[in-house]
Design an enzyme around this catalytic site. Structure first.
Site, PDB file in Angstrom:
ATOM      1  N   ARG A 155       0.857  -1.185   0.000  1.00  0.00           N
ATOM      2  CA  ARG A 155       0.000   0.000   0.000  1.00  0.00           C
ATOM      3  C   ARG A 155       0.889   1.229   0.000  1.00  0.00           C
ATOM      4  NH1 ARG A 155      -3.809   2.361   4.905  1.00  0.00           N
ATOM      5  NH2 ARG A 155      -1.899   3.461   5.422  1.00  0.00           N
ATOM      6  N   TYR A 167      -2.716  11.695   6.170  1.00  0.00           N
ATOM      7  CA  TYR A 167      -3.046  10.368   6.681  1.00  0.00           C
ATOM      8  C   TYR A 167      -2.020   9.334   6.202  1.00  0.00           C
ATOM      9  CZ  TYR A 167      -4.614   5.701   6.737  1.00  0.00           C
ATOM     10  OH  TYR A 167      -4.614   4.353   6.915  1.00  0.00           O
ATOM     11  N   ASP A 218      -5.179   3.900   0.078  1.00  0.00           N
ATOM     12  CA  ASP A 218      -6.283   4.155   1.013  1.00  0.00           C
ATOM     13  C   ASP A 218      -6.629   5.640   0.978  1.00  0.00           C
ATOM     14  OD1 ASP A 218      -8.048   4.276   3.118  1.00  0.00           O
ATOM     15  OD2 ASP A 218      -6.749   3.262   4.566  1.00  0.00           O
ATOM     16  N   HIS A 220      -9.036   6.872   2.719  1.00  0.00           N
ATOM     17  CA  HIS A 220      -9.456   7.125   4.099  1.00  0.00           C
ATOM     18  C   HIS A 220     -10.685   8.021   4.214  1.00  0.00           C
ATOM     19  CE1 HIS A 220      -8.261   6.976   8.447  1.00  0.00           C
ATOM     20  NE2 HIS A 220      -7.910   5.781   8.011  1.00  0.00           N
ATOM     21  N   GLU A 244      -9.051   1.950  -1.527  1.00  0.00           N
ATOM     22  CA  GLU A 244      -9.788   1.692  -0.286  1.00  0.00           C
ATOM     23  C   GLU A 244     -10.512   2.936   0.229  1.00  0.00           C
ATOM     24  OE1 GLU A 244      -7.185   0.320   2.810  1.00  0.00           O
ATOM     25  OE2 GLU A 244      -8.648   0.808   4.370  1.00  0.00           O
ATOM     26  N   GLU A 270     -13.449  -1.354   6.922  1.00  0.00           N
ATOM     27  CA  GLU A 270     -12.748  -1.553   8.198  1.00  0.00           C
ATOM     28  C   GLU A 270     -13.542  -0.964   9.368  1.00  0.00           C
ATOM     29  OE1 GLU A 270      -9.067   0.512   7.230  1.00  0.00           O
ATOM     30  OE2 GLU A 270      -9.630   2.160   8.536  1.00  0.00           O
ATOM     31  N   ARG A 291     -13.458  -5.379   3.999  1.00  0.00           N
ATOM     32  CA  ARG A 291     -12.338  -5.238   4.937  1.00  0.00           C
ATOM     33  C   ARG A 291     -12.717  -5.508   6.390  1.00  0.00           C
ATOM     34  NH1 ARG A 291      -7.757  -3.724   4.714  1.00  0.00           N
ATOM     35  NH2 ARG A 291      -7.754  -1.788   5.920  1.00  0.00           N
ATOM     36  N   GLU A 347      -4.167  -7.319   5.325  1.00  0.00           N
ATOM     37  CA  GLU A 347      -3.279  -6.198   5.663  1.00  0.00           C
ATOM     38  C   GLU A 347      -2.361  -6.603   6.814  1.00  0.00           C
ATOM     39  OE1 GLU A 347      -5.315  -2.778   7.282  1.00  0.00           O
ATOM     40  OE2 GLU A 347      -3.658  -1.437   6.780  1.00  0.00           O
ATOM     41  N   TRP A 410     -11.712  12.122   8.772  1.00  0.00           N
ATOM     42  CA  TRP A 410     -10.286  11.804   8.935  1.00  0.00           C
ATOM     43  C   TRP A 410      -9.931  10.517   8.245  1.00  0.00           C
ATOM     44  CZ3 TRP A 410      -7.902   7.647  11.560  1.00  0.00           C
ATOM     45  CH2 TRP A 410      -6.493   7.671  11.440  1.00  0.00           C
TER      46      TRP A 410
HETATM   47  C1  GCO Z   1      -5.860   0.984   7.423  1.00  0.00           C
HETATM   48  C2  GCO Z   1      -6.562   1.916   8.310  1.00  0.00           C
HETATM   49  C3  GCO Z   1      -5.851   2.337   9.557  1.00  0.00           C
HETATM   50  C4  GCO Z   1      -6.824   3.116  10.423  1.00  0.00           C
HETATM   51  C5  GCO Z   1      -6.638   2.775  11.853  1.00  0.00           C
HETATM   52  C6  GCO Z   1      -7.670   3.461  12.716  1.00  0.00           C
HETATM   53  O1  GCO Z   1      -6.265   0.873   6.277  1.00  0.00           O
HETATM   54  O2  GCO Z   1      -4.926   0.339   7.896  1.00  0.00           O
HETATM   55  O3  GCO Z   1      -7.171   2.953   7.586  1.00  0.00           O
HETATM   56  O4  GCO Z   1      -4.654   2.985   9.363  1.00  0.00           O
HETATM   57  O5  GCO Z   1      -6.712   4.474  10.214  1.00  0.00           O
HETATM   58  O6  GCO Z   1      -6.704   1.407  11.981  1.00  0.00           O
HETATM   59  O7  GCO Z   1      -7.672   2.928  13.986  1.00  0.00           O
HETATM   60 MG    MG Z   2      -7.968   1.940   5.847  1.00  0.00          MG
END
Ligand code: GCO
Ligand code: MG
Length: 410
Positions: A155, A167, A218, A220, A244, A270, A291, A347, A410
Site C-alpha cells: 500500500r 493520513y 487508502d 481514508h 480503499e 474496516e 475489509r 493487511e 479523517w
Molecule cells: C488501514 C486503516 C488504519 C486506520 C486505523 C484506525 O487501512 O490500515 O485505515 O490505518 O486508520 O486502523 O484505527
Molecule cells: Mg484503511
C-alpha cells in the site's frame, strides 16, 4: 481426558487485560474449570476503555458458569439478548468473547483453529505492507524496501505538498501509528491537491517497480462520490489491486456513482461492525473486497457469515490489519484467511517489538505471505507479567479540517 466434558468446559474465570506496549490493547482472557485458557482481542482504537468497561460490567458476569463449547448460543445471547444491538463497542466486545471461545474449543480438540473452520484452502495468506513517504521519491524507495523484504503487495501513501500532516505518514520518523496523542491531533486536508498528487505517485511507482508488484491505496473516507469516481478513473492505467475507502460508506448508494465511472477495484469496510453495514454494497456488487475484520464485527462466528454472503457475489476478503488490532486478532484472522474460500488479501502493519514480546505468537512471514502456526487454538498468548509493565496511556485518533476550519472526515 475429561477437560472436554460439559462440566469441565464451564467458564470459571474471565478477565480483561489492558496494556500499552507502544500502543493500547484490550484482551479478554477466559478460563474453563479444566484450566483451558482462550484469548480474544477487544481493542477499539482511541475508545479502548469503553470496550473494557462493556466487557467488565455487562459481559463477564454473564460468562461465568456458561459452557465454553456453546459458541453459537453465547454469540446469540450477547447479540440478540442485549436489545441494544450492533455498534463498534458492542460488536468488539462480542468478538473478544467469540474468539476466546474458538481458541478454547480448538485447544480442546487439539487442533489449530483453521481446522475447526473446515481446514486449509491455501498455505499462506498474501499480505500487503505499508510504504509511506514525505514525497513521491521517498514513497517509491519505501516500496522498493518492501519488495526487497519479500512483499508482493504494497500500500502506498504519500504526504501532500503544502499540508502539514497527511493520513498514513509518520511525523516522528518512527513507524506510522494512527493514534498519537491524548487529545486528537488537528490535521489539515485539501482534496484538490491530493487528487493531483495520487495519479502522479502511482505513475512513478509503475515506472520504478514494474507491473508484478500489487499496489494498493487508502483514500481514508476523504472524497465525495464524484471526486472518488475521478480518482478511481485516473488510477486505472496503474492497475491497482484496490482503492480503499474512497468515500464514506454510510450512504452506500454513493458507490453506484463510482462504479459507473471506473473499473478500479474497490475495498471498503474496516469501520463496519456487522453484515448489515455492507449488505447493499455486496448484493449490488459495488465493492470487490470487504475489509471488516474479526475484532470489530462480532468475531469469527459473525465474520464467517459475512464472508459466505460475500462469496455469493464474488466479493473477496481483505481484512483490516493495522497496528491497532492486536496480535490476538491477527492470529485469529490468519487462521480464518487460511480457510476462507473467497480470500483476497490480508493487511499487515508490523507490530513493535514490545507488542510482539507481550503477545508471543506462532505466525511467520515468508515470501510475501503470512503463515499461521500449527499449535492448537489461534496460536497467540499473552505474557501478563510483561503486559503489566506497560500501563494504559490515553491516545486518540486525529481529526481533519479543511483550510477554512471545516471539520472533515479523517
Ligand atoms: C488501514 C486503516 C488504519 C486506520 C486505523 C484506525 O487501512 O490500515 O485505515 O490505518 O486508520 O486502523 O484505527
Ligand atoms: Mg484503511
Amino acid at each position: 481426558m475429561t477437560e472436554g466434558s460439559p462440566r469441565d468446559r464451564e467458564i470459571v474465570n474471565a478477565r480483561v487485560i489492558v496494556t500499552c506496549p507502544g500502543r493500547n490493547f484490550v484482551t479478554l482472557r477466559i478460563e474453563t474449570r479444566a484450566g483451558i485458557v482462550g484469548l480474544g482481542d477487544a481493542t477499539l482504537n482511541g475508545r479502548e476503555l469503553a470496550v473494557a468497561a462493556y466487557l467488565q460490567e455487562h459481559i463477564v458476569p454473564n460468562l461465568i458458569g456458561r459452557d465454553a463449547g456453546r459458541i453459537e448460543d453465547t454469540w446469540q445471547f450477547f447479540y440478540r439478548g442485549a436489545y441494544w444491538r450492533r455498534g463498534p463497542v458492542t460488536m468488539t466486545a462480542i468478538a473478544a468473547v467469540d474468539v476466546a471461545l474458538w481458541d478454547i474449543v480448538a485447544k480442546l480438540a487439539g487442533m489449530p483453529l483453521y481446522q475447526m473452520l473446515g481446514g486449509r484452502s491455501r498455505e499462506g495468506a498474501l499480505v500487503y505492507g505499508h510504504a509511506n513517504g514525505r514525497d513521491i521519491a521517498e514513497t517509491s524507495d519505501e516500496v522498493r524496501r518492501h519488495i526487497e523484504r519479500g512483499f508482493r503487495a504494497v500500500r502506498a501513501q504519500c504526504a501532500v505538498p503544502g499540508l502539514e500532516k497527511t493520513y498514513g505518514i509518520s511525523s516522528s520518523g518512527k513507524a506510522y501509528e494512527p493514534a498519537e496523542s491524548a487529545l486528537p491531533l488537528e490535521t489539515q486536508w485539501s482534496t484538490p491537491q491530493y487528487l493531483r498528487l495520487v495519479p502522479e505517485l502511482f505513475e512513478r511507482l509503475r515506472v520504478d517497480h514494474g507491473n508484478d508488484v500489487e499496489l494498493l491505496h487508502d483514500a481514508h473516507h476523504r472524497l465525495t462520490p464524484i471526486e472518488a469516481a475521478r480518482l478511481a478513473r485516473d488510477l486505472e492505467p496503474y492497475r491497482l489491486f484496490w482503492l480503499e475507502d474512497a468515500t464514506p460508506a454510510e450512504n452506500q448508494r454513493a458507490f453506484e456513482l463510482i462504479r459507473r465511472h471506473s473499473v478500479t477495484p474497490l475495498a471498503v469496510g474496516e469501520v463496519f461492525n456487522s453484515i448489515w453495514d455492507c449488505k447493499h454494497l455486496i448484493e449490488q456488487q459495488l465493492i470487490d473486497f470487504i475489509r471488516t475484520t474479526i475484532v470489530h464485527a462480532g468475531g469469527i462466528t459473525h465474520v464467517r457469515r459475512l464472508a459466505d454472503f460475500a462469496a455469493l457475489h464474488q466479493v473477496r476478503t481483505g481484512f483490516h490489519g493495522a497496528t491497532d488490532l492486536s496480535p490476538v486478532c491477527m492470529g485469529a484472522a490468519l487462521h480464518f484467511d487460511a480457510w476462507v474460500p473467497n480470500f483476497g488479501i490480508q493487511e499487515w502493519m508490523l507490530h513493535s517489538q514490545e507488542t510482539d514480546a507481550v503477545f508471543p505468537h506462532d505466525y511467520v512471514f515468508r515470501d510475501g505471505r503470512l503463515f499461521c502456526g500449527e499449535s492448537p487454538g489461534h496460536g497467540v498468548t499473552i505474557d501478563e507479567k510483561l503486559a503489566a509493565k506497560f500501563p494504559y496511556v490515553p491516545k486518540q485518533l486525529p481529526v481533519a479540517r479543511l483550510a477554512d476550519g471545516t471539520m472533515w472526515d479523517w
